[in-house]
Design a protein around this motif. Sequence first.
Motif, short mmCIF file in Angstrom:
data_model
loop_
_atom_site.label_atom_id
_atom_site.label_comp_id
_atom_site.label_asym_id
_atom_site.label_seq_id
_atom_site.Cartn_x
_atom_site.Cartn_y
_atom_site.Cartn_z
N GLY A 1 4.67 -12.72 13.16
CA GLY A 1 3.80 -12.26 14.23
C GLY A 1 3.43 -10.80 14.21
N LYS A 2 3.71 -10.09 13.13
CA LYS A 2 3.47 -8.65 13.07
C LYS A 2 2.23 -8.26 12.27
CE LYS A 2 6.99 -7.34 15.55
NZ LYS A 2 6.77 -6.67 16.85
N PHE A 3 1.58 -9.24 11.62
CA PHE A 3 0.39 -8.90 10.84
C PHE A 3 -0.84 -8.90 11.75
CE2 PHE A 3 -3.36 -10.28 8.38
CZ PHE A 3 -3.45 -9.19 7.53
N ILE B 1 3.92 -0.88 8.36
CA ILE B 1 3.03 -0.38 7.30
C ILE B 1 1.58 -0.55 7.74
CG2 ILE B 1 2.29 -0.66 4.90
CD1 ILE B 1 5.09 -1.74 4.28
N GLN B 2 0.80 0.51 7.56
CA GLN B 2 -0.65 0.47 7.79
C GLN B 2 -1.37 0.64 6.46
OE1 GLN B 2 -1.46 3.66 10.50
NE2 GLN B 2 -0.56 2.62 12.28
N ILE B 3 -2.42 -0.15 6.26
CA ILE B 3 -3.21 -0.08 5.03
C ILE B 3 -4.68 0.07 5.41
CG2 ILE B 3 -3.77 -1.21 2.85
CD1 ILE B 3 -1.24 -2.95 3.28
N ARG B 4 -5.33 1.10 4.89
CA ARG B 4 -6.73 1.33 5.22
C ARG B 4 -7.40 2.11 4.10
NH1 ARG B 4 -5.12 5.83 9.74
NH2 ARG B 4 -4.28 3.99 10.78
N ALA C 1 4.47 -5.59 9.32
CA ALA C 1 5.86 -5.10 9.42
C ALA C 1 6.72 -6.00 8.53
CB ALA C 1 6.34 -5.15 10.85
N VAL C 2 7.64 -5.38 7.78
CA VAL C 2 8.46 -6.13 6.82
C VAL C 2 9.93 -5.77 7.01
CG1 VAL C 2 6.61 -6.27 5.11
CG2 VAL C 2 8.18 -4.32 5.07
N ASP C 3 10.79 -6.62 6.46
CA ASP C 3 12.22 -6.36 6.44
C ASP C 3 12.54 -5.64 5.13
OD1 ASP C 3 14.95 -6.32 6.38
OD2 ASP C 3 15.22 -8.42 6.91
N GLY D 1 -0.93 -8.16 0.22
CA GLY D 1 -0.28 -9.24 -0.53
C GLY D 1 0.88 -8.73 -1.37
N LEU D 2 0.67 -7.57 -2.01
CA LEU D 2 1.74 -6.98 -2.82
C LEU D 2 2.94 -6.59 -1.94
CD1 LEU D 2 -0.36 -4.63 -5.17
CD2 LEU D 2 0.65 -6.85 -5.73
N ILE D 3 2.65 -6.05 -0.75
CA ILE D 3 3.72 -5.65 0.18
C ILE D 3 4.54 -6.86 0.60
CG2 ILE D 3 4.22 -4.67 2.45
CD1 ILE D 3 3.26 -2.62 0.41
N HIS D 4 3.86 -7.95 0.90
CA HIS D 4 4.56 -9.16 1.35
C HIS D 4 5.35 -9.82 0.22
CE1 HIS D 4 1.80 -9.75 5.11
NE2 HIS D 4 2.61 -8.71 5.21
N ASN D 5 4.97 -9.53 -1.02
CA ASN D 5 5.77 -10.02 -2.16
C ASN D 5 7.01 -9.15 -2.37
OD1 ASN D 5 4.21 -12.25 -2.85
ND2 ASN D 5 2.83 -11.04 -4.15
#
Length: 538
Positions: A233-235, A263-266, A253-255, A222-226
């Motif tokens: 279609g990349k999530f 970006i990978q989060i785990r 994936a973000v612009d 959520g923080l990344i998308h903010n």
Amino acid sequence: MLQLNMDSSTCVAGIFHNIQFDKNERRLIEEKFDKTILMLLDESAVISKLTVKCKTQQQADSVRKMIFALVNDIRTIIVKLADKLDRMRNLKTIDDEKQRKTAYEAINIWAPIANRLGISSVKDELEDLSLKFSNPDVFAHIKKIVSLKKKERDDYINKAVAQIEAEAKKADIEVVVKGRAKHFYSIYQKMRKRNKTADELFDLLAIRILCSTTVQCYTLVGLIHNLWKPLDGKFKDYIANPKNNGYQSLHTAVDCNGKPLEIQIRTFDMHETAENGVASHWIYKKGVTKDTVSASNLAVINKMKTLAKAATEDTTEDVLREFFAAIKAELLGNSVFVFTPRGDVVELPAGACAIDFAYAIHSAIGEKITGAKADGQIIALGTALKNTQTIEILTSPSARPTLKQLNLVKTTKARAKIRAYLNEHDPTYAASLKTEEASVLEQHIFAHHNHPQKSIVQKQFEDKALNTQRTMTAKIRIGDTSNFLFSLAGCCSPQFGDDVIGYISRGRGIIVHKENCRNVWRIPNIEERFVQIEWDTT
């Protein structure tokens, strides 16, 4: 193997692999270490003797399954993976032809096995090294593109990492953020998929974020998308829906500043599983806890967890065998894998006999079979074959297919071939079919004129009519896939519920024939166009 946290027996077997020991040396190894090492060495030697022929994906898949069928301890496969990786790292010393052959085996056999066991660190290196030796020009081109403007890309990644760390700190989440270049084979696959050169790809770099809990993973996405606009279609949520090999992570994936950034989060535990796969759950590893992996809907990983707990108290051979049996059962399914005398792998349905094997090799061999050997010992033609047996077929020019053989075989091809032969060459078989049909018709007429109530024969005819109606809306299935375009052959008029076979036509989809239709085997190139099908009853 030490990097994969394997137990001491596996590491010692890795050091001793590919070495021939005499009887006294084997006794000494058992005294100094334990008999498990000898077992791992023996199984490793069996795999080394396996003839690898994988000109098609189907052949490669059969070889991979055969490797699992050959061994009783998963550590043997870990030893062979380490062996193949070591060979790939030292390919420069052999000639070009052997380099390409070894690289081809690595990419088609061993990299998929590493992926199936979730060991991405080994998979990625095998893929990159395979590309290096099988397609050196492409490898050099990608390497050059990745190395160009390195400082510019480092600045770009460092700036993005700093922004992520700042946002995570505000949310009171401790993270480890790393920028990474995608491995070369991944870039090569994207080049092929998108039909672009390496210098036309912008998403050559990615960021990985490690945290402590699953909740933090979702908070961070959520923080990344903010911070940056997510790309449509990349999530992908592999935490809620893990991959078959146990892999878990959130992908997005973000612009980022006008460039796409993956970006990978785990969690740290998920990262351990992603890098080391099955080895990260190995029952000898210290500190096995209930938090090792949370892929609750993954049967094999769950089995590993259960057995790992049991093994902390009792590391018996029975527990080890059960541990690996869970993986083998999932991978092999209802199939058996046997060898030809030349070392080729043949996949057959469970319960298949030597006659099925003969027809799988060639129809002419099936028609002339008189006997068979399994591992050098004569077996009855109807004996069910077992995994890893080497099957030899005995033939005679005077032999012919028989009704008894028809009752023994399991495969569609063998049944269809024997029926077609009997229809054409055995007058008694053809006459028996006609007599049976006439008898049924006679009973039907008799029942119609003399019995007002429905007879069993009448009901059979009505059921047949109902099946004909069902056929109009029926579907066929190949493996687990249905909804194929198909047409019913006019010569034999197959109906829903009949034993059927199919062949790929030119423009009309799959043509469905009855198994005993003699016309289907007269079609040009039928062996290449033949497909095994069944009615979809779901």
